[in-house]
Every structure is written in C-alpha cells, then in structure tokens.
Design a protein around this motif. Structure first.
Motif, PDB file in Angstrom:
ATOM      1  N   UNK A 133       0.807  -1.223   0.000  1.00 13.46           N
ATOM      2  CA  UNK A 133       0.000   0.000   0.000  1.00 13.46           C
ATOM      3  C   UNK A 133       0.839   1.271   0.000  1.00 13.46           C
ATOM      4  N   UNK A 134       2.143   1.154   0.259  1.00 14.75           N
ATOM      5  CA  UNK A 134       2.936   2.374   0.468  1.00 14.75           C
ATOM      6  C   UNK A 134       4.198   2.486  -0.375  1.00 14.75           C
ATOM      7  N   UNK A 135       4.767   1.362  -0.802  1.00 12.79           N
ATOM      8  CA  UNK A 135       6.036   1.365  -1.539  1.00 12.79           C
ATOM      9  C   UNK A 135       5.743   1.160  -3.023  1.00 12.79           C
ATOM     10  N   UNK A 136       6.007   2.187  -3.810  1.00 10.75           N
ATOM     11  CA  UNK A 136       5.542   2.228  -5.203  1.00 10.75           C
ATOM     12  C   UNK A 136       6.682   2.561  -6.157  1.00 10.75           C
ATOM     13  N   UNK A 137       6.617   1.995  -7.342  1.00 14.63           N
ATOM     14  CA  UNK A 137       7.542   2.337  -8.427  1.00 14.63           C
ATOM     15  C   UNK A 137       6.811   3.293  -9.375  1.00 14.63           C
ATOM     16  N   UNK A 138       7.268   4.528  -9.475  1.00 16.19           N
ATOM     17  CA  UNK A 138       6.571   5.540 -10.281  1.00 16.19           C
ATOM     18  C   UNK A 138       6.493   5.182 -11.755  1.00 16.19           C
ATOM     19  N   UNK A 139       7.415   4.364 -12.251  1.00 17.06           N
ATOM     20  CA  UNK A 139       7.369   3.997 -13.659  1.00 17.06           C
ATOM     21  C   UNK A 139       6.138   3.153 -13.988  1.00 17.06           C
ATOM     22  N   UNK A 140       5.587   2.478 -13.001  1.00 18.36           N
ATOM     23  CA  UNK A 140       4.403   1.653 -13.251  1.00 18.36           C
ATOM     24  C   UNK A 140       3.223   2.506 -13.732  1.00 18.36           C
ATOM     25  N   UNK A 141       3.161   3.760 -13.286  1.00 15.24           N
ATOM     26  CA  UNK A 141       2.011   4.608 -13.609  1.00 15.24           C
ATOM     27  C   UNK A 141       1.851   4.809 -15.114  1.00 15.24           C
ATOM     28  N   UNK A 142       2.960   4.930 -15.832  1.00 12.20           N
ATOM     29  CA  UNK A 142       2.875   5.147 -17.276  1.00 12.20           C
ATOM     30  C   UNK A 142       3.102   3.865 -18.077  1.00 12.20           C
TER      31      UNK A 142
ATOM     32  N   UNK B  74       1.407  -5.405 -15.588  1.00 14.00           N
ATOM     33  CA  UNK B  74       0.484  -5.326 -14.459  1.00 14.00           C
ATOM     34  C   UNK B  74      -0.130  -6.697 -14.162  1.00 14.00           C
ATOM     35  N   UNK B  75      -0.374  -7.467 -15.209  1.00 11.09           N
ATOM     36  CA  UNK B  75      -0.932  -8.810 -15.024  1.00 11.09           C
ATOM     37  C   UNK B  75       0.045  -9.702 -14.258  1.00 11.09           C
ATOM     38  N   UNK B  76       1.334  -9.589 -14.582  1.00 13.06           N
ATOM     39  CA  UNK B  76       2.342 -10.389 -13.875  1.00 13.06           C
ATOM     40  C   UNK B  76       2.362 -10.011 -12.398  1.00 13.06           C
ATOM     41  N   UNK B  77       2.347  -8.719 -12.118  1.00 13.09           N
ATOM     42  CA  UNK B  77       2.348  -8.260 -10.722  1.00 13.09           C
ATOM     43  C   UNK B  77       1.117  -8.781  -9.986  1.00 13.09           C
ATOM     44  N   UNK B  78      -0.033  -8.710 -10.613  1.00 12.57           N
ATOM     45  CA  UNK B  78      -1.259  -9.183  -9.981  1.00 12.57           C
ATOM     46  C   UNK B  78      -1.202 -10.684  -9.734  1.00 12.57           C
ATOM     47  N   UNK B  79      -0.625 -11.418 -10.667  1.00 14.06           N
ATOM     48  CA  UNK B  79      -0.490 -12.862 -10.491  1.00 14.06           C
ATOM     49  C   UNK B  79       0.372 -13.191  -9.282  1.00 14.06           C
ATOM     50  N   UNK B  80       1.426 -12.417  -9.068  1.00 12.24           N
ATOM     51  CA  UNK B  80       2.266 -12.632  -7.888  1.00 12.24           C
ATOM     52  C   UNK B  80       1.434 -12.531  -6.610  1.00 12.24           C
ATOM     53  N   UNK B  81       0.619 -11.496  -6.517  1.00 13.17           N
ATOM     54  CA  UNK B  81      -0.205 -11.336  -5.317  1.00 13.17           C
ATOM     55  C   UNK B  81      -1.217 -12.471  -5.179  1.00 13.17           C
ATOM     56  N   UNK B  82      -1.767 -12.908  -6.292  1.00 13.70           N
ATOM     57  CA  UNK B  82      -2.708 -14.036  -6.251  1.00 13.70           C
ATOM     58  C   UNK B  82      -2.021 -15.317  -5.802  1.00 13.70           C
ATOM     59  N   UNK B  83      -0.717 -15.431  -6.064  1.00 18.43           N
ATOM     60  CA  UNK B  83       0.050 -16.620  -5.673  1.00 18.43           C
ATOM     61  C   UNK B  83       0.647 -16.488  -4.279  1.00 18.43           C
ATOM     62  N   UNK B  84       0.320 -15.397  -3.556  1.00 23.74           N
ATOM     63  CA  UNK B  84       0.731 -15.285  -2.171  1.00 23.74           C
ATOM     64  C   UNK B  84       1.919 -14.397  -1.894  1.00 23.74           C
ATOM     65  N   UNK B  85       2.335 -13.568  -2.835  1.00 25.00           N
ATOM     66  CA  UNK B  85       3.466 -12.671  -2.598  1.00 25.00           C
ATOM     67  C   UNK B  85       3.142 -11.693  -1.479  1.00 25.00           C
TER      68      UNK B  85
ATOM     69  N   UNK C  61      11.751  -4.078 -17.828  1.00 23.82           N
ATOM     70  CA  UNK C  61      10.404  -4.616 -17.685  1.00 23.82           C
ATOM     71  C   UNK C  61      10.297  -5.865 -16.815  1.00 23.82           C
ATOM     72  N   UNK C  62      11.338  -6.195 -16.052  1.00 20.82           N
ATOM     73  CA  UNK C  62      11.232  -7.317 -15.126  1.00 20.82           C
ATOM     74  C   UNK C  62      10.310  -6.959 -13.969  1.00 20.82           C
ATOM     75  N   UNK C  63       9.527  -7.940 -13.543  1.00 26.53           N
ATOM     76  CA  UNK C  63       8.624  -7.785 -12.409  1.00 26.53           C
ATOM     77  C   UNK C  63       8.975  -8.865 -11.401  1.00 26.53           C
TER      78      UNK C  63
ATOM     79  N   UNK D 248       2.429   0.548 -17.078  1.00 24.32           N
ATOM     80  CA  UNK D 248       1.390  -0.475 -16.974  1.00 24.32           C
ATOM     81  C   UNK D 248       0.253  -0.251 -17.969  1.00 24.32           C
ATOM     82  N   UNK D 249      -0.241   0.992 -18.145  1.00 23.87           N
ATOM     83  CA  UNK D 249      -1.272   1.190 -19.177  1.00 23.87           C
ATOM     84  C   UNK D 249      -0.763   0.874 -20.593  1.00 23.87           C
ATOM     85  N   UNK D 250       0.514   1.136 -20.838  1.00 21.51           N
ATOM     86  CA  UNK D 250       1.086   0.886 -22.157  1.00 21.51           C
ATOM     87  C   UNK D 250       1.373  -0.591 -22.382  1.00 21.51           C
ATOM     88  N   UNK D 251       1.774  -1.275 -21.313  1.00 18.99           N
ATOM     89  CA  UNK D 251       2.104  -2.709 -21.390  1.00 18.99           C
ATOM     90  C   UNK D 251       1.315  -3.445 -20.308  1.00 18.99           C
ATOM     91  N   UNK D 252       0.034  -3.730 -20.527  1.00 22.19           N
ATOM     92  CA  UNK D 252      -0.812  -4.357 -19.500  1.00 22.19           C
ATOM     93  C   UNK D 252      -0.269  -5.685 -18.989  1.00 22.19           C
TER      94      UNK D 252
END
Length: 274
Positions: free
Chosen positions: A203-212, A221-232, A242-244, A214-218
């Motif tokens: 909720x607090x530690x963010x990479x500012x590059x994601x803001x521009x 964002x999908x990889x990041x979301x998958x990590x959280x779904x897998x328990x990260x 572009x490594x996540x 992620x919309x350009x390369x969805x």
C-alpha cells in the motif's frame, strides 16, 4: 579470475524532480539479487573482449567492461587481459545487469593486479560508467538519492525471503520509461515506508514507472497481480522495467501463466559477494 556479477531490484522508486543536467532525482532502495552473469578476466598478450550467452547490442569496444578496464588503465600500469562475459541477466529489464558487469570488472582487476583500491575509491571509478554501477561495488542494500548513485544507510534486510523474477521478453529503454514520468515530491520519504514491516509495502512502496508503463504494457500489471494471487507479500516492477518480481515467505510454485517467459527464483540475502 572468474566472478559472477549479480543483478539488483528496486524496492520502491520515486522520481522527485528533473535535474539541470537532464537526469532525474530519485528515491529508491537497491537490493542485491543472486541472478548473475559470468565474467572471466585472464592475462593476455593483447587486450580483447568477447561475449557469449544473450546478445549484447552495440559496439563491443564500448561495452561497460571495456570502459572499466580503460578507466583503470588510465591511472595504473595494467597489463593486457582477455575479458569474456557470459551474459545471462536480461538486458533492458531494470535489473542493472550491465552496471554490475562494469563494477565486477573493476573489482576483479583491482584484486587480480593488487591495485589497492578501497570500496569508496572503486565507487568513484564506477560512477562515470553508469548511475547504477557504484552500487555493485559493495553490493548491499542502500537507500539511493540524487541520480541513484548517492547512497545512504538503510536498515532493510530481506534475508530468508524468496524472490521470483519474471522477464516477459519486453525490453524497455530508459528513454522510453522516463518519457512518461511526472516528477513529484512525495509527502513522506520513501525510507520511512521501507523501514515499516514488508506486509505494509503493497500500500505504500511504489515504483513511479508503473504509472505510465502499466497502461502501455498491460502484461506487466498482469504479472504483478499474479504474484499477489500466488501469495506474494510484495510485488513490483524493478527499475524502469520490464522485469517484475514477487517476494514470498516460502519458495513459490511457478504459475502456468509464466511459461514462455524468462524466469529466475532464489533466496534473498542481505549482501552478495559474487
């Protein structure tokens, strides 16, 4: 002499302002990761550089390892060497692989020829080679400010956690990444968030590059979301992409969604010797 230049991840990355020299001021924490290239340096009759593994774009004579040798050669009576780099860490992934190669070239030459340079002196040779290079001299977690090459102490220790890195074969240039950022001064220093428990970071530690990016390369964002779904416990894009990566309490089981991508996983340590 053989060394293993490792990569790094960014724990948070804030772009705070544009500098008069064209670079940007930032806040980030660099953390070493064990995914590594292989660098061999041996005596030779004439200087030569070669590489294998992943193809390295550009003129080989302008490779950062070559520039590292020439930087020391300008001040010391270095004999000629044969340098061979086996490239494993993906290029354009935000992992600092090329910077690590340069720093390890400096460290290897210093040790091999007993130049007597200490860590701070080696960092001064590393900084002109690239903003990330100096970090890999001491290869331990640091809080980075200004261009990312000014270091401050920070008490971040992820020893015992596991990391899963995914590179979707999508190279993002530094110029492309910075073209989309909007520098801003955050209300709270990133260091304050990083010294809180890792469970708070999502909720607090963010990479500012994601803001521009992620919309350009969805896909990113999908990889990041998958990590959280897998328990990260925390997940983020590293650097300018572009490594996540995802950080886990236990060794993660590789999701089927990552088949066809370049993947590395391992255990995190506080310092990497290489």
């Amino acid at each position: 002499m053989i060394s293993f230049p490792n990569c790094k991840i960014n724990l948070g990355l804030r772009i705070t302002s544009k500098r008069p020299d064209g670079f940007h001021n930032l806040q980030s924490c660099f953390y070493p990761v064990g995914w590594s290239d292989v660098l061999e340096v041996i005596p030779a009759d004439a200087f030569a550089f070669s590489s294998s593994g992943l193809p390295i774009p550009g003129d080989p004579q302008k490779n950062l390892c070559v520039r590292a040798y020439r930087a020391l050669k300008a001040d010391f009576d270095l004999p000629p060497v044969q340098m061979h780099l086996h490239k494993i860490v993906p290029i354009g992934a935000g992992l600092g692989g090329g910077s690590a190669d340069a720093a390890f070239a400096l460290k290897t030459l210093n040790e091999q020829f007993r130049l007597g340079l200490g860590p701070l002196q080696l960092e001064e040779y590393a900084r002109p080679l690239g903003s990330d290079c100096a970090f890999f001299v001491q290869n331990r977690p640091v809080y980075c400010v200004e261009k990312g090459d000014v270091f401050e102490e920070i008490s971040v220790d992820l020893s015992g956690y596991y990391i899963l890195l995914v590179f979707p074969d999508l190279a993002i240039s530094t110029a492309e990444a910075y073209a989309g950022v909007r520098p801003h001064q955050p209300e709270t220093d990133l260091r304050e968030h990083l010294t809180a428990p890792i469970g708070n970071w999502a909720a607090t530690v963010h990479n500012d590059f994601e803001d521009s990016l992620f919309p350009k390369y969805p896909l990113l964002q999908q990889i990041k979301q998958t990590f959280y779904e897998e328990g990260a416990v925390y997940a983020s894009m590293s650097g300018s992409g572009s490594a996540v990566y995802g950080i886990f309490n236990a060794p993660p089981v590789l999701p089927n969604q990552f088949s066809g991508y370049v993947v590395w996983q391992g255990k995190l340590e506080k310092q990497f010797r290489g």
